[in-house]
Design a protein around this motif. Sequence first.
Motif, short mmCIF file in Angstrom:
data_model
loop_
_atom_site.label_atom_id
_atom_site.label_comp_id
_atom_site.label_asym_id
_atom_site.label_seq_id
_atom_site.Cartn_x
_atom_site.Cartn_y
_atom_site.Cartn_z
N LYS A 232 0.76 -1.57 0.05
CA LYS A 232 -0.33 -0.14 -0.02
C LYS A 232 0.80 0.97 -0.07
O LYS A 232 2.31 1.02 0.18
CB LYS A 232 -0.65 -0.10 1.41
CG LYS A 232 -2.60 -0.97 1.47
CD LYS A 232 -2.77 -1.13 2.12
CE LYS A 232 -4.46 -2.26 2.79
NZ LYS A 232 -5.16 -2.14 3.68
N ASN A 282 0.72 3.59 11.03
CA ASN A 282 0.17 2.65 10.62
C ASN A 282 -1.41 2.82 10.64
O ASN A 282 -2.17 2.50 9.05
CB ASN A 282 -0.17 1.66 11.40
CG ASN A 282 1.13 -0.03 11.43
OD1 ASN A 282 1.70 0.27 11.03
ND2 ASN A 282 0.69 -0.79 12.16
N ASP A 291 -4.41 0.45 9.31
CA ASP A 291 -3.67 -0.26 8.53
C ASP A 291 -4.51 -1.72 8.74
O ASP A 291 -3.56 -2.21 9.98
CB ASP A 291 -2.32 -0.33 7.59
CG ASP A 291 -2.14 -1.29 6.26
OD1 ASP A 291 -2.41 -1.00 5.62
OD2 ASP A 291 -1.11 -2.70 7.33
N SER A 292 -4.45 -2.73 8.15
CA SER A 292 -5.81 -3.72 8.72
C SER A 292 -4.77 -5.28 8.62
O SER A 292 -3.89 -5.63 9.10
CB SER A 292 -6.43 -4.34 8.10
OG SER A 292 -6.16 -4.48 5.89
N ASN A 293 -3.81 -4.81 7.73
CA ASN A 293 -2.14 -5.81 8.13
C ASN A 293 -1.17 -5.12 8.55
O ASN A 293 0.18 -6.65 8.59
CB ASN A 293 -1.95 -5.68 6.29
CG ASN A 293 -3.01 -6.63 5.99
OD1 ASN A 293 -2.95 -7.34 5.69
ND2 ASN A 293 -2.70 -6.11 4.36
N ASP A 295 0.84 -2.66 8.94
CA ASP A 295 2.40 -1.68 7.83
C ASP A 295 2.13 -0.37 8.24
O ASP A 295 0.56 0.09 7.76
CB ASP A 295 1.74 -2.60 5.87
CG ASP A 295 2.60 -3.25 6.39
OD1 ASP A 295 4.19 -3.72 7.00
OD2 ASP A 295 3.01 -4.19 5.05
N LYS A 298 4.88 -3.28 10.38
CA LYS A 298 5.11 -4.82 9.97
C LYS A 298 5.82 -4.89 10.07
O LYS A 298 7.06 -6.13 10.40
CB LYS A 298 3.78 -5.84 10.02
CG LYS A 298 4.15 -7.22 10.33
CD LYS A 298 3.06 -8.04 9.48
CE LYS A 298 2.27 -7.97 8.13
NZ LYS A 298 1.37 -8.83 7.69
N THR A 299 6.26 -4.48 8.51
CA THR A 299 7.24 -4.94 7.98
C THR A 299 8.99 -4.10 8.10
O THR A 299 9.54 -4.54 7.66
CB THR A 299 7.13 -4.01 6.33
OG1 THR A 299 6.38 -4.37 4.91
CG2 THR A 299 8.41 -4.35 5.00
#
Length: 339
Positions: A232, A282, A291-293, A295, A298-299
């Motif tokens: 994204k 995020n 962000d639902s993931n 990120d 996380k990254t």
Amino acid sequence: MLNFSSNKALYVGIGAGTIAAGAVSYLYYRYLKRDVMPSKWRRVGALDQINLFPVKSCAPLEVSDKDGTWSAEVLGLRYGGVGDRALMLINDQDEMVTARVYPKMVLIKVKLVGESKISITAEGMEPLELDFTKLVREAPGADVHTSVWGAKLDAMLCGEKYDRWFSRYILNKDSGLRLVYYPYQVPVRPTIAQMKREPFLKQEDSGSFGDATSYMLMNLSSVDDLQERVKKPIDPLQFRGNFYLRMDTNEPFAEDKWQWIRIGEEAVFRVVAPCTRCIFPNINVETGERDSNGDPLKTLKSFRMFKNYDSPAMGVHIGLRRIGQIKPNDIIYVEELQP
């Protein structure tokens, strides 16, 4: 003639003296010489963006003069009579409130409408004006005991109309939040705990209501590198930096190795710590949604974890060492290391 014991004592004394001299030499280089402002600089790029956040966790200040001059001062960045993170929200327990809990705070816009006056707006709300000059004179004056990440300090209440406005927008009710301002002329928060890990961090680097220090710089090459790893789109504003550097050459994370930074001809900063990251990046600055993931945090965790830190790093905390004026597109320099 010295006997064996005397010789041994002599050698031990010489050895101890050598070790002590070495330790002094190391400390001189590690903590003293490295903390001396450099005389030689090299250009690394130009200032791409300047951000000042009058209300902690809300949008940056909008100014009509895109070529205006900003002041780097001990409490933080200043434009006219408006200072960075000079205002903060607290709850009924006098605890700091940020967008980490209420993401829609990033959608609250702040615009400069006078030398020291701002207009605060949000969807569905009537504009709210706040004049810092009058605030000190007309606000209730009562103080509250609050803290920023455990560092205790007092703050001054701004008034009921501000409390009601923010409570209605964020909580959808008439109370629950209060707006406070930073009443001191200098930083007062202690930095003793952080100084054990960051030897170049000074007490005066704590600024006003900022999370850690009064200034933070982002290298846009680092943001570009992260964007290649995340699906994204990433807005650099998600990282809440004051200064965004566009490097002359693409060097992601070059800032990890810098010790000193100069912006323009006057303002000089000491790099005092990596900027470790929480869930704040995020939050989408356009929608106010997380962000639902998970990120980009996380990254970041997959490749930007540093020894002795629990969170990934992105950007650097910098402490002001020489006040000065800063303008958009100013050249940014770093210390020219001696061969």
